[in-house]
Design a protein around this motif. Sequence first.
Motif, PDB file in Angstrom:
ATOM      1  N   SER A 133       3.588  61.653 -14.847  1.00 31.76           N
ATOM      2  CA  SER A 133       3.165  62.810 -15.429  1.00 31.76           C
ATOM      3  C   SER A 133       4.040  63.883 -15.315  1.00 31.76           C
ATOM      4  N   PHE A 134       4.397  64.468 -14.066  1.00 25.82           N
ATOM      5  CA  PHE A 134       5.443  65.266 -13.663  1.00 25.82           C
ATOM      6  C   PHE A 134       6.690  65.125 -14.458  1.00 25.82           C
ATOM      7  N   HIS A 135       7.218  63.857 -14.474  1.00 26.34           N
ATOM      8  CA  HIS A 135       8.529  63.809 -15.218  1.00 26.34           C
ATOM      9  C   HIS A 135       8.185  64.099 -16.781  1.00 26.34           C
ATOM     10  N   TYR A 136       7.020  63.670 -17.253  1.00 23.99           N
ATOM     11  CA  TYR A 136       7.026  63.554 -18.656  1.00 23.99           C
ATOM     12  C   TYR A 136       6.774  64.878 -19.292  1.00 23.99           C
ATOM     13  N   TYR A 173      -8.758  60.887 -24.902  1.00 27.81           N
ATOM     14  CA  TYR A 173      -8.290  60.705 -26.495  1.00 27.81           C
ATOM     15  C   TYR A 173      -8.587  61.809 -27.426  1.00 27.81           C
ATOM     16  N   HIS A 174     -10.116  62.224 -27.016  1.00 27.33           N
ATOM     17  CA  HIS A 174     -10.685  63.319 -27.956  1.00 27.33           C
ATOM     18  C   HIS A 174      -9.775  64.741 -27.758  1.00 27.33           C
ATOM     19  N   GLN A 185       0.369  64.500 -22.312  1.00 26.61           N
ATOM     20  CA  GLN A 185      -0.401  64.011 -21.241  1.00 26.61           C
ATOM     21  C   GLN A 185      -1.643  63.323 -21.309  1.00 26.61           C
ATOM     22  N   VAL A 186      -2.527  63.760 -22.028  1.00 25.01           N
ATOM     23  CA  VAL A 186      -3.667  62.981 -22.167  1.00 25.01           C
ATOM     24  C   VAL A 186      -3.623  61.856 -23.084  1.00 25.01           C
ATOM     25  N   GLY A 187      -2.792  62.079 -24.031  1.00 17.90           N
ATOM     26  CA  GLY A 187      -2.395  60.711 -24.913  1.00 17.90           C
ATOM     27  C   GLY A 187      -1.663  59.700 -24.042  1.00 17.90           C
ATOM     28  N   LEU A 196      -0.365  73.396 -25.639  1.00 15.40           N
ATOM     29  CA  LEU A 196      -1.048  72.592 -26.572  1.00 15.40           C
ATOM     30  C   LEU A 196      -0.160  71.290 -26.707  1.00 15.40           C
ATOM     31  N   PRO A 197       0.877  71.145 -26.907  1.00 12.29           N
ATOM     32  CA  PRO A 197       1.597  69.764 -26.920  1.00 12.29           C
ATOM     33  C   PRO A 197       1.872  69.362 -25.578  1.00 12.29           C
TER      34      PRO A 197
END
Length: 464
Positions: free
Chosen positions: A16-19, A325-326, A373-375, A367-368
Amino acid sequence: MSTEILARIQFAFTISFHYIYPPLSIGLGLILVIMEGLYVKTKRQEYKDMTRFWIKIFALIFGLGVATGIIMEFEFGTNWATYSKYVGDVFGSALAAEGIFAFAIESGFLGILIFGWNRVSSTVHFISTIMVFLGSLFSAVWIVVANSWQQTPAGFHIVGEGLNARAEITDFWAMVFNPSSVERLTHVWFGAFLAGAFLVLSVNAYYILKQKHLAIAKPAFKIALAVAAFFSIAQLIAGSISADGVAKNQPAKLAAMEGHFDSSAVAPMYLFGWVNKEKQTTSGISIPGGLSFLVHRDFSKPVTGLNAIKPAERPTQVNAIFQFYHIMIIIGMTSIFLTVYACWQWKKGKLFDKRWLMTVFAWSVLLPQIANQVGWFTAEMGRQPWVVYGLLKTSDALSAAVKANEILISLIMFTVVYATLFVLFLYLLNRKIKKGPEPHETEGEEEDDHFGIRENPMVTATNQ
């Protein structure tokens, strides 16, 4: 906590941190190609100035992306030895292809991109910018291919049994073009383009609010807005195609994404809600038959629910998957509304007259990042309990030798190191943004300051 849970938390934390960084690199790469392309075509100084400024930001992000990505490869060996043996032949070919066709191109031209101003022609420098961008795209290709193979394995057979079992490629191109790779890659690319575009929008909105660097900030804002508006809409289409693929290849994941349990019932599409896993109910505001229409193009047809899946093969954290997802969907629709509205104001000639709109864009960089992350959480949690879908369960992929306390200690250490890196990143990024673009820098001067370090003139004089 168990060894498995701690190992999953550690890998989720590190990835997650890398992403945060690769999507920004890819998105900024596209913006740099557009900015420098406009400079090469028009020779207008403001395009050169904004390109040089954003190259400095790109260099910082690229460096953090490389540094934070290396650690994940070690985790495969320390925490996930069985998994590494199982997928080694598949991942080995994909990651080797990344090194040969992607990282070598990207890193090879990076030096020209950063230090080549006034040392090579504008055309050669522009070509290097394009090659760095293409390298980042190709890098994403092989990473997504490897991950997509875990989601929808293809082009392989299993050699050995039990703990000695491993997947061996029988058809390289079937592995590359597995059933989910193309649609997932498109989705990842578009998310990356939006991450870069919204970063540029955010910084330039800040400059516009502060009435600083306006000759550069306003045209840069318009470039990023055009990219953000186009790919916000394109991402809606790509997301729909990706959801169709999930419905076909991973029905349990789709059912968890929409909190759908009853396979005999028409499936609604929730705008938002809450899943009660124990009672197997979902409450909230929904479009009746919406999921049925998405899957079958028919509002009245039932959709496979979680009750049709063996309990041991269902995702466990259904409500978390549903919420992640939502959140992604809500952010996607917000991005479309925000960028389309801004384009409308641009057409009316009032884009920079609305202070509230610039304030919103100044914060829109989040936003993105949140959506990406959640995606990712949705995709990875949705295929549980499988680490390789239908073949290898996560609980069977662990290293036999690693202990829970060892993972916990290393997780604490990673948290401290990554927190330090993140603070340093924010400090350097904030420093560069506050300093802003430097129009009409003297020839060769800009090469000394890409990391916020400028050579001391007294030292230079002494050396001479």
